[in-house]
Design an enzyme around this catalytic site. Structure first.
Site, short mmCIF file in Angstrom:
data_model
loop_
_atom_site.label_atom_id
_atom_site.label_comp_id
_atom_site.label_asym_id
_atom_site.label_seq_id
_atom_site.Cartn_x
_atom_site.Cartn_y
_atom_site.Cartn_z
N HIS A 154 -4.93 0.05 -1.72
CA HIS A 154 -5.01 1.37 -0.84
C HIS A 154 -6.28 2.33 -1.03
CE1 HIS A 154 -0.45 1.71 -0.11
NE2 HIS A 154 -0.79 0.28 0.10
N GLU A 191 -6.85 5.46 -1.62
CA GLU A 191 -6.86 6.53 -2.71
C GLU A 191 -6.82 5.80 -4.15
OE1 GLU A 191 -4.44 7.87 0.85
OE2 GLU A 191 -4.62 5.96 -0.29
N CYS A 226 0.59 7.72 -0.76
CA CYS A 226 1.88 7.04 -0.99
C CYS A 226 2.32 7.35 -2.50
CB CYS A 226 1.96 5.64 -0.87
SG CYS A 226 0.80 4.75 -1.70
N CYS A 276 -0.31 5.79 -4.83
CA CYS A 276 -1.52 6.41 -5.04
C CYS A 276 -1.55 7.86 -5.47
CB CYS A 276 -2.22 6.46 -3.41
SG CYS A 276 -2.51 4.93 -2.66
#
Length: 165
Positions: free
Chosen positions: A60, A62, A90, A93
Site C-alpha cells: 500500500h 502509505e 487502512c 497503513c
C-alpha cells in the site's frame, strides 16, 4: 499537533496524492497514492500502491512510503511531517504511520466512502475502521484531518471502472 499548513496547501498536496494514485493505476496497481511533506512544505516522497506489480500484499502507498521515509529521516524529523493520502489509511497503513512517527495524517476520501466503491471486491476487502480510532488507541498525539468532501469526486474519478468485475 496541528498542521502547520493552511487549507489551500492541504488541497494542493491532496491533489498531488490523487495524481500519484492515478499513476499507480496507470502502472497496473490499485489506485491509491500518498505524499510525504516536510515541515517547510517540500515534497519529500511520493508513492503509489505497488501490491500488484511488486507482488507485495502489503504494498500500500502509505506503508511503502513510511518504510522508505524511516530509512532516510529520523523520528524527530518525521514527527514534523505530514502524510497526505488520496484515501484514508487502512488499519495496516495507520499502524505503519504510527510506528514511523509521522505526526500528521491528512486524507481526501474516507475508508467508508471507499467501501461504497470497492464493495466486496477481493482485491480490496476494505475494513470499516477509521484511522482516528486506531490512533486514539495509541500513545501518540498524531493529528488526523479528513475527509475533504470537495475532493471526493476527484478521487472517485480515478477509481471509476477499476472495481468492476
Amino acid at each position: 499537533m496541528k498542521s502547520q499548513f493552511d487549507y489551500l496547501d492541504h488541497i494542493k498536496y491532496l491533489r498531488l496524492a490523487i495524481e500519484t494514485s492515478r499513476k499507480a493505476r496507470e502502472s497496473g496497481n490499485t489506485p491509491f497514492g500518498a505524499v510525504l511533506v516536510g515541515p517547510e512544505g517540500d515534497v519529500l516522497l511520493e508513492q503509489g500502491n505497488v501490491e500488484i506489480t511488486e507482488k507485495r500484499c502489503t504494498g500500500h502507498a502509505e506503508l511503502v512510503l513510511v518504510e522508505k521515509a524511516s530509512q532516510i529521516y529520523d523520528k524527530d524529523f518525521l514527527w514534523q511531517c505530514i502524510l497526505y493520502t488520496s484515501v484514508e489509511p487502512c488499519a495496516m497503513c495507520t499502524g505503519a504511520i504510527y510506528w514511523s512517527n509521522v505526526g500528521t495524517i491528512i486524507y481526501a476520501l474516507s475508508e467508508r466512502q471507499l467501501l461504497s466503491l470497492t464493495r466486496d471486491h477481493p482485491q480490496n476487502p476494505t475494513l470499516d475502521l477509521p484511522c482516528r480510532e486506531i490512533i486514539a488507541c495509541g500513545q501518540k498525539d498524531i493529528c488526523v484531518i479528513g475527509p475533504f468532501e470537495e475532493l471526493a469526486e476527484e478521487v472517485i474519478e480515478v477509481h471509476k471502472g477499476y472495481w468492476e468485475r
